[in-house]
Scaffold this motif. Structure first.
Motif, PDB file in Angstrom:
ATOM      1  N   ASN A 190       0.845  -1.193   0.000  1.00  0.00           N
ATOM      2  CA  ASN A 190       0.000   0.000   0.000  1.00  0.00           C
ATOM      3  C   ASN A 190       0.879   1.241   0.000  1.00  0.00           C
ATOM      4  O   ASN A 190       1.945   1.243   0.604  1.00  0.00           O
ATOM      5  CB  ASN A 190      -0.862   0.043   1.267  1.00  0.00           C
ATOM      6  N   TRP A 191       0.434   2.262  -0.674  1.00  0.00           N
ATOM      7  CA  TRP A 191       1.168   3.537  -0.600  1.00  0.00           C
ATOM      8  C   TRP A 191       0.232   4.698  -0.916  1.00  0.00           C
ATOM      9  O   TRP A 191      -0.853   4.498  -1.457  1.00  0.00           O
ATOM     10  CB  TRP A 191       2.391   3.523  -1.528  1.00  0.00           C
ATOM     11  N   ARG A 192       0.691   5.868  -0.494  1.00  0.00           N
ATOM     12  CA  ARG A 192      -0.102   7.078  -0.712  1.00  0.00           C
ATOM     13  C   ARG A 192       0.691   8.045  -1.578  1.00  0.00           C
ATOM     14  O   ARG A 192       1.929   8.103  -1.473  1.00  0.00           O
ATOM     15  CB  ARG A 192      -0.407   7.750   0.630  1.00  0.00           C
ATOM     16  N   ILE A 219      -0.492  13.935  -2.241  1.00  0.00           N
ATOM     17  CA  ILE A 219      -1.000  14.440  -0.956  1.00  0.00           C
ATOM     18  C   ILE A 219      -1.067  15.970  -1.012  1.00  0.00           C
ATOM     19  O   ILE A 219      -0.067  16.641  -1.292  1.00  0.00           O
ATOM     20  CB  ILE A 219      -0.092  13.971   0.196  1.00  0.00           C
ATOM     21  N   TRP A 246      -5.646  13.033  -0.689  1.00  0.00           N
ATOM     22  CA  TRP A 246      -4.568  12.111  -1.022  1.00  0.00           C
ATOM     23  C   TRP A 246      -5.117  10.954  -1.840  1.00  0.00           C
ATOM     24  O   TRP A 246      -6.338  10.746  -1.867  1.00  0.00           O
ATOM     25  CB  TRP A 246      -3.873  11.608   0.244  1.00  0.00           C
ATOM     26  N   GLU A 263      -4.877   6.778  -2.363  1.00  0.00           N
ATOM     27  CA  GLU A 263      -4.422   5.533  -1.724  1.00  0.00           C
ATOM     28  C   GLU A 263      -4.259   4.456  -2.773  1.00  0.00           C
ATOM     29  O   GLU A 263      -5.210   4.136  -3.493  1.00  0.00           O
ATOM     30  CB  GLU A 263      -5.467   5.062  -0.696  1.00  0.00           C
ATOM     31  N   HIS A 264      -3.062   3.882  -2.838  1.00  0.00           N
ATOM     32  CA  HIS A 264      -2.808   2.795  -3.789  1.00  0.00           C
ATOM     33  C   HIS A 264      -2.702   1.482  -3.015  1.00  0.00           C
ATOM     34  O   HIS A 264      -2.069   1.445  -1.970  1.00  0.00           O
ATOM     35  CB  HIS A 264      -1.486   3.014  -4.515  1.00  0.00           C
ATOM     36  N   SER A 265      -3.305   0.446  -3.554  1.00  0.00           N
ATOM     37  CA  SER A 265      -3.156  -0.881  -2.945  1.00  0.00           C
ATOM     38  C   SER A 265      -2.903  -1.880  -4.056  1.00  0.00           C
ATOM     39  O   SER A 265      -3.562  -1.837  -5.102  1.00  0.00           O
ATOM     40  CB  SER A 265      -4.417  -1.298  -2.199  1.00  0.00           C
ATOM     41  N   LEU A 311      -4.801   2.421   6.119  1.00  0.00           N
ATOM     42  CA  LEU A 311      -3.792   1.831   5.229  1.00  0.00           C
ATOM     43  C   LEU A 311      -2.390   1.974   5.826  1.00  0.00           C
ATOM     44  O   LEU A 311      -2.080   2.992   6.418  1.00  0.00           O
ATOM     45  CB  LEU A 311      -3.854   2.614   3.917  1.00  0.00           C
ATOM     46  N   ILE A 312      -1.580   0.952   5.655  1.00  0.00           N
ATOM     47  CA  ILE A 312      -0.204   1.033   6.158  1.00  0.00           C
ATOM     48  C   ILE A 312       0.743   1.148   4.968  1.00  0.00           C
ATOM     49  O   ILE A 312       0.779   0.254   4.113  1.00  0.00           O
ATOM     50  CB  ILE A 312       0.161  -0.223   6.969  1.00  0.00           C
ATOM     51  N   GLU A 313       1.487   2.230   4.940  1.00  0.00           N
ATOM     52  CA  GLU A 313       2.503   2.390   3.902  1.00  0.00           C
ATOM     53  C   GLU A 313       3.860   2.230   4.575  1.00  0.00           C
ATOM     54  O   GLU A 313       4.161   2.957   5.520  1.00  0.00           O
ATOM     55  CB  GLU A 313       2.379   3.780   3.251  1.00  0.00           C
TER      56      GLU A 313
END
Lengths: 486, 413
Positions: A363-365, A368, A397, A399-401, B358-360
Motif C-alpha cells: 500500500n502507498w499514498r 497528498i 490524497w 491511496e494505492h493498494s 492503510l499502512i505504507e
C-alpha cells in the motif's frame, strides 16, 4: 333433530341436504326429512401464494316445480362462508335462487330458496373457497459425473388440512401471486365468533333443551362412506398440463386424486433429461457471502427439455452420479421462481478443492495535498517551492493498494471463475486482466483455470480521498502490474 | 400398520393388494430385504445411505410403503429409483441379484405418486408396473446422527526429515437404524465392508502413506505468537511441520479432511515418543498443511525496539522511522531454519497512534537480513525473513546472532 344427528356422524363433510318439505317457505320445523345427494365430481384449484383453494363440486338433485329449499352445511371445515355459490348447470334458465338464508343459530350452514319452473333432475355446481389446502413444488436433480448435464424431476406436493376429505378430485394448481383483500382464515374467524356466541346462548338454554331431548326417541343412523370406489384403472404416469392464464400459470393434474384430510400427496409434474449445465465459480460477497461459490446454471428453455412453464419456487435436492452408479449428495438448495427462458442459478457452496485467496501485497499514498490555514489554499507535497507550514493539514490524497488474487484449481475439471470486487468512491483499477464493469462501484474479473493450474492475478487499486475525490466511479486502466519488491 | 410397531428399523413393504387405496386397513405385506447397502461419507456435512431391494410388483398399480420410525432420516432427501437395465446395477451385487435384474429389465415401471400419511414417519409410493415380476429399486436418503470424524497418526523418523501418516475414520451411529451389511464409501473409490450396529462406533484405518518428506521450521511473531518472557523480551518460538499433499511428497492421492494430527517421533532406541498434536485444516491435493507441534526452548530470540523517530514532511504529515533488533541464539546441536515475522499493523500500534487505516511502509537501509523478504509470508501488512542458524558450539564460542529490521512508516498523520 335429524340433521344434527347426521352432522355428528359425518362431522367433517360439507353436507348438502334437500329438505322434502319443499313448499315450506320459512324456517325448518323440528321434524324434517332430507335426502343426501352425493358429489358427482369435485375440482380443487389451489393457490400457493395465498392460503386459498377454490372448490367446485357438482351434485345431482331432484327439483320440483315451484319453491324448493336446499340446505348446505360445512361443519368443522375451513370454508369461507361469504364465497359459497350455487349454479344450475343443467337448467340455467328454468331455475334460480330467490334468496339465501343464514340461520341465526347455525354458523356453518345456509339455506337456498330455489324457484323452478319445471320438475327435473338438475345438475348443480356449488363453489366455495376454503383454506387449509396448500401445494408446494420441489425438485430432485442428478448430475452426471462430468458435471455437464443434469436430470431433473419436478414434483408437486398437495397437503390437505382443510378438515374435509376430497376423494377423486381434479387438482389444478395456480402459480402466481393473487391479491386477496381478506384472508379466508379471518373470515373463518368471524364464523367462529358467531359459533361461540351461539354456544353461550345455548348454554343458557340448556335445561330447556334437555327436557326436549328426553321426549325424543333414541336412534342411530349408519352412514356409508359415500366416496365412489372407482374401477381399477391401470395407468401410466399422470400428465401435468400447464397453461397460462392472465398473470398466472395453471398446472392441471391428469385424472383425479384422493387427498384425505391431514394427508399429503406428491406427484411428479415434470421430468427433464440431459439439461446442459454450466458450472461457474463466483465470488460475489453480497449474494453468496465471503466464499468462492460453485454456481450451476441452466436455462428453463426447450434446449433443456424444459420451458413449458415457469419453474415454481421450491427446494431442490442435488445429487451426483458416481462411477458405480450410486448417488453422492451435493446439497439441499432453493430453486427460485424461474420464468420461461430465464436462467436457473443454484449455489452449491464452496468447493474445498479450489484454493481462493485475496492478498494485499503493498500500500502507498501519493498526491497528498496540504491545506494552509493562512489564506485557505492548497499545495501538493513534492511540488516545487512548497512552503513548510506546521499548521497545515492533509486535505486530499490518493491511496494505492496492490492485490494478488491467488486461485489454484485442485479439482479434476477445468473451471471458469468470476470475481466481483467492490471499490467504493472515486477509484481507478489498473491491471491487464479480463475485467468488466458491473456497475459504478463494482467490477467482474474473469479467468479460466485448467486442471491443476495455479494463477496469481495482480491488480492495483487507486482510491482518491479527501478533496481529491470528485465522484463515485471506477475507471479501468490497462497497465502491467508486477509483483512488488519490498 | 402392525409391522410399523414391530420393526423399529426401516421397513419397506409392498402391498400385495395392489391398486387399492393406500389407506385401507387390512393389508398383506411382503418385506423385501436389503440386497445392498452403501453408506457414503464423501460429503463432509451429509451422510448418504443408498440401499437396494428387490420388490415384487403386480401388473397395475402397486403401493410401496416406506417407513422410518425413530430414525433420523431426512425425508425431503429420499430418492426412489427403479434400476432398469444392467448398466446401472452395482458391480458388487450378488449373481442371483443380477439375474433378477435381467428379469426386471422387461418390466416397465413408473412412480405415479407419493402419499404422506398424517403424523407418521412414512410414505407410500404408488408404482405402476406393466406386467407381473420383480424390480430392483434403489432408495437413497440423507441421514442425521450417522457421522464421522477423521484423525491422523503421524510418525516421524529420528531426524524429523520424513514421516509415516495414517488416516483413521471413526463412524458413530446414533441414527436409530443399524446397517449390518453396509459398504462404507469414503471417497476416491475406496470402500470398506463394515457392519454398523445401532448406537455403535467403528474406527478403521482408511489410508496409510509412508516416506513423506517433511520440512520443519521455527517461527517467531511478536503479535501473533507472543512472548515467552515479556520482561526479558524473549519471544515464543513455535515449531511447525510442513506437509505438502502432492506426488513428489508421496501423497496427492486424496484431499485430507480436517481432523486431529497426533505426532510421534522415533527415538534412538527404536520406540516412539508423543511429541505433540494439532488440528489439521482441510488440505486439498497439491496444497500444503502446516502443523504446529510445540514450542522450541533451545532457540532464544530477543526482540527489542531500538529506535523510533518521527520526521515531519509538512504540517501534520510525518514519516516514522523504526529500528528493531533480534538477538538470536541456537542451543541445538544441529543447524535450524528460523522465520522471523513482523506484523506491521501491530508494530505501528506499538510505536504511534495512526489515523490511517492503510499502512505504507518500506524496508530501511539499516536492515541487516541478507536477501529479500520471504515472498510466501510477506504481505502488505507483514514482513518475514528466513535465516539459517548454525548448530550450537562449545560454550566459549557460543555465538549470539544479531539481526536488525529497519522499517519506515510513510505519510502518516
Amino acid at each position: 333433530m335429524l340433521t344434527n344427528s347426521l352432522k355428528k356422524l359425518i362431522p367433517q363433510c360439507a353436507l348438502i341436504v334437500i329438505l322434502a318439505s319443499l313448499t315450506c317457505v320459512v324456517m325448518a320445523k323440528n321434524i324434517d326429512l332430507s335426502t343426501l345427494p352425493a358429489r358427482e365430481s369435485v375440482q380443487l384449484t389451489i393457490y400457493n401464494s395465498q392460503d386459498l383453494t377454490l372448490v367446485r363440486e357438482t351434485r345431482q338433485i331432484s327439483i320440483k316445480k315451484g319453491q324448493n329449499r336446499l340446505q348446505f352445511s360445512w361443519v368443522n371445515t375451513k370454508i369461507d362462508p361469504t364465497s359459497v355459490q350455487i349454479e344450475f348447470l343443467s337448467h340455467p334458465t328454468a331455475m334460480n335462487v330467490s334468496n339465501t338464508t343464514f340461520p341465526h343459530d347455525k354458523p356453518q350452514m345456509l339455506y337456498w330458496h330455489i324457484n323452478s319452473s319445471i320438475d327435473a333432475l338438475a345438475t348443480v355446481e356449488i363453489s366455495y373457497f376454503t383454506s387449509g389446502i396448500s401445494w408446494k413444488a420441489d425438485y430432485s436433480g442428478i448430475m452426471d459425473q462430468t458435471e455437464k448435464t443434469l436430470s431433473m424431476d419436478s414434483f408437486i406436493t398437495v397437503t390437505n388440512h382443510s378438515g374435509e376429505d376430497y376423494d377423486h378430485a381434479q387438482v389444478r394448481l395456480v402459480i402466481g401471486k393473487i391479491n386477496l383483500v381478506e384472508q379466508v382464515n379471518d373470515l373463518l374467524g368471524q364464523a367462529k365468533d358467531k359459533s361461540r356466541r351461539i354456544r353461550e346462548r345455548k348454554k343458557a338454554m340448556r335445561p330447556k333443551v334437555a327436557r326436549m331431548l328426553m321426549t325424543k326417541s333414541a336412534g342411530t343412523y349408519a352412514i356409508e362412506n359415500d366416496a365412489v370406489v372407482m374401477a381399477d384403472v391401470i395407468m401410466a404416469e399422470k400428465e401435468v398440463t400447464k397453461e397460462s392464464l392472465s398473470e398466472y400459470y395453471i398446472f392441471s393434474i391428469e385424472g383425479t386424486e384422493s387427498i384425505p384430510n391431514q394427508w399429503s400427496k406428491r406427484l411428479r409434474s415434470g421430468f427433464a433429461k440431459d439439461i446442459p449445465i454450466d458450472t461457474i465459480y463466483r465470488y460475489r460477497p453480497r449474494e453468496y457471502g465471503d466464499i468462492l461459490a460453485r454456481v450451476l446454471l441452466f436455462k428453463n428453455d426447450k434446449e433443456s427439455s424444459l420451458g413449458e412453464a415457469p419453474l415454481p419456487k421450491g427446494r431442490i435436492q442435488l445429487y451426483q452420479k458416481t462411477k458405480q452408479g450410486s448417488l453422492s449428495y451435493i446439497a439441499d438448495l432453493e430453486l427460485k421462481y424461474t420464468s420461461i427462458g430465464d436462467k436457473v442459478e443454484l449455489n452449491t457452496g464452496k468447493n474445498p478443492e479450489i484454493f481462493f485467496e485475496l492478498q494485499n501485497l503493498k500500500n502507498w499514498r501519493d498526491n497528498i495535498w496540504m491545506r494552509y490555514r493562512n489564506g485557505n489554499y492548497y499545495r501538493r507535497i513534492g511540488d516545487a517551492h512548497i512552503k513548510i507550514d506546521h499548521n497545515s493539514t492533509v486535505a486530499g490524497w490518493n491511496e494505492h493498494s496492490l492485490f494478488v488474487q491467488r486461485i489454484r484449481n485442485f479439482t479434476d475439471q477445468p473451471i471458469a471463475v468470476e470475481i466481483r470486487r467492490i471499490l467504493s468512491g472515486d477509484a481507478v483499477l489498473r491491471s491487464q486482466l479480463d475485467i468488466k464493469k458491473h456497475d459504478f462501484q463494482s467490477v467482474d474479473i474473469q479467468t479460466n483455470l485448467a486442471v491443476g493450474e495455479q494463477q496469481e492475478l495482480l491488480y492495483e487499486t487507486l482510491v482518491k480521498q479527501g478533496r481529491n475525490a470528485k465522484q463515485s466511479q471506477i475507471v479501468l486502466e490497462n497497465r502491467k502490474i508486477s509483483y512488488p519488491v519490498w | 400398520m402392525k409391522y410399523k410397531t414391530l420393526y423399529r428399523v426401516i421397513a419397506l413393504s409392498v402391498c400385495a393388494l395392489s391398486t387399492t387405496q393406500s389407506f385401507a386397513r387390512i393389508k398383506l405385506i411382503t418385506l423385501p430385504v436389503r440386497e445392498h447397502v452403501e453408506i457414503q461419507l464423501e460429503n463432509k456435512n451429509t451422510t448418504i445411505i443408498e440401499e437396494e431391494r428387490i420388490v415384487p410388483l403386480k401388473k397395475g398399480n402397486n403401493d410401496i410403503d416406506f417407513s422410518w420410525h425413530n430414525t433420523s432420516i431426512r425425508p425431503e432427501t429420499i430418492v426412489f429409483r427403479v434400476i432398469d437395465g444392467s448398466s446401472d446395477v452395482h458391480d458388487n451385487t450378488p449373481n442371483n441379484a443380477k439375474q433378477n435384474a435381467k428379469q426386471s429389465d422387461i418390466i416397465k415401471t413408473n412412480v405415479i405418486s407419493v402419499s404422506y400419511p398424517p403424523n407418521e414417519s412414512a410414505l407410500t409410493w404408488n408404482v405402476y408396473a406393466d406386467k407381473n415380476g420383480t424390480a430392483r429399486v434403489r432408495i437413497t436418503y440423507a441421514i442425521n446422527k450417522l457421522d464421522r470424524k477423521y484423525h491422523y497418526i503421524a510418525r516421524t523418523n529420528s531426524d524429523e526429515t520424513n514421516m509415516q501418516l495414517m488416516q483413521y475414520i471413526k463412524v458413530n451411529n446414533q441414527s436409530g437404524e443399524s446397517y449390518l451389511n453396509a459398504q462404507m464409501s469414503t471417497g476416491m473409490d475406496h470402500t470398506i465392508a463394515l457392519p454398523m450396529g445401532l448406537d455403535e462406533s467403528q474406527e478403521f484405518l482408511n489410508q496409510s502413506y509412508d516416506q513423506i518428506p517433511i520440512e520443519k521450521t521455527y517461527t517467531v511473531n511478536a503479535s501473533e505468537l507472543g512472548y515467552r518472557n515479556r520482561s526479558q523480551d524473549k519471544l515464543n518460538v513455535y515449531m511447525h511441520y510442513h506437509i505438502v499433499n502432492d506426488k513428489q511428497h508421496n501423497l496427492g492421492k486424496q484431499s485430507f479432511a480436517p481432523g486431529k494430527f497426533r505426532i510421534y517421533q522415533q527415538d534412538k532406541k527404536g520406540s516412539s515418543v508423543f511429541i505433540g498434536e494439532d488440528w489439521g485444516q482441510y488440505t486439498a491435493k497439491e496444497d500444503e498443511a502446516k502443523l504446529f507441534i510445540g514450542e522450541a526452548r533451545d532457540i532464544v530470540v530477543k526482540r527489542i525496539i531500538k529506535r523510533q523517530k518521527r520526521q515531519r514532511i509538512n504540517g501534520n504529515l510525518y514519516n516514522w522511522n523504526v529500528l528493531l533488533s533480534y538477538e538470536i541464539e541456537n542451543f541445538k546441536d544441529k543447524p535450524v531454519n528460523l522465520i522471523i515475522e513482523e506484523d506491521l499493523r501491530a508494530l505501528r500500534g506499538e510505536v504511534f497512534a495512526s489515523r490511517n487505516n492503510l499502512i505504507e511502509w518500506e524496508i530501511g537501509k539499516e536492515t541487516s537480513f541478507s536477501g529479500q523478504p520471504l515472498k510466501k509470508y510477506t504481505t502488505g501488512e507483514r514482513v518475514a525473513y528466513q535465516i539459517s542458524l548454525p548448530a550450537r558450539q562449545e560454550e566459549a564460542k557460543q555465538m549470539t546472532l544479531e539481526k536488525k529490521l529497519h522499517i519506515n512508516f510513510k505519510n502518516e498523520w
